[in-house]
Design an enzyme around this catalytic site. Structure first.
Site, PDB file in Angstrom:
ATOM      1  CG  LEU A 145      55.876 -62.819  -4.155  1.00  0.00           C
ATOM      2  CD1 LEU A 145      56.512 -61.666  -5.278  1.00  0.00           C
ATOM      3  CD2 LEU A 145      54.382 -62.579  -4.736  1.00  0.00           C
ATOM      4  CB  CYS A 146      58.649 -62.990   0.677  1.00  0.00           C
ATOM      5  SG  CYS A 146      60.011 -61.451   0.096  1.00  0.00           S
ATOM      6  CG  HIS A 147      56.214 -57.661   3.062  1.00  0.00           C
ATOM      7  ND1 HIS A 147      56.703 -56.666   4.198  1.00  0.00           N
ATOM      8  CD2 HIS A 147      54.877 -56.290   1.810  1.00  0.00           C
ATOM      9  CE1 HIS A 147      55.418 -56.175   4.457  1.00  0.00           C
ATOM     10  NE2 HIS A 147      54.677 -55.850   2.731  1.00  0.00           N
TER      11      HIS A 147
ATOM     12  CB  ILE B 120      54.191 -58.702  -2.392  1.00  0.00           C
ATOM     13  CG1 ILE B 120      52.184 -58.876  -4.077  1.00  0.00           C
ATOM     14  CG2 ILE B 120      53.615 -58.626  -1.533  1.00  0.00           C
ATOM     15  CD1 ILE B 120      51.569 -59.531  -2.995  1.00  0.00           C
TER      16      ILE B 120
END
Length: 113
Positions: A70-72, A99
């Protein structure tokens, strides 16, 4: 193979992946980003590890364990997932949209930044 999984579909992926062990959600954002917004889906262990530290700490990760990254927005997480795949990890998911998509698709209380 790296699965592209939307935040909305992540619980289904995690449940299917759990047949080989508790899935790891690897959040590769920076500490300031974690402070701004964070998630921990049921049935996972969360590891917050900035992208630039993954190579040095690769030995801490189990290649037999399912890993969702997961990242931005999904770009950094895809790069890390590709790196993990090159190092023998084969049960991988990139959380598509990151996210930010999580806030839009799953939980609007997760702040957008």
């Amino acid at each position: 193979m790296i699965d592209q999984v939307s935040p909305r579909d992540l619980p289904r992926w995690l449940q299917a992946a759990a047949d080989v062990g508790t899935p790891l959600l690897l959040d590769v954002r920076e500490p300031a980003e974690w402070a701004a917004a964070s998630v921990r889906p049921d049935g996972t262990e969360l590891l917050q590890l900035p992208m630039h530290l993954v190579p040095a700490r690769l030995h801490e990760l189990d290649p037999d364990r399912p890993v969702a990254v997961l990242c931005h927005h999904g770009g950094r997480s895809m790069q890390v997932a590709m790196f993990l795949a090159q190092h023998g990890f084969d049960r991988l998911a990139n959380v598509a949209g990151g996210i930010d998509a999580w806030s839009l698709q799953v939980d609007p209380t997760v702040p957008r930044y």
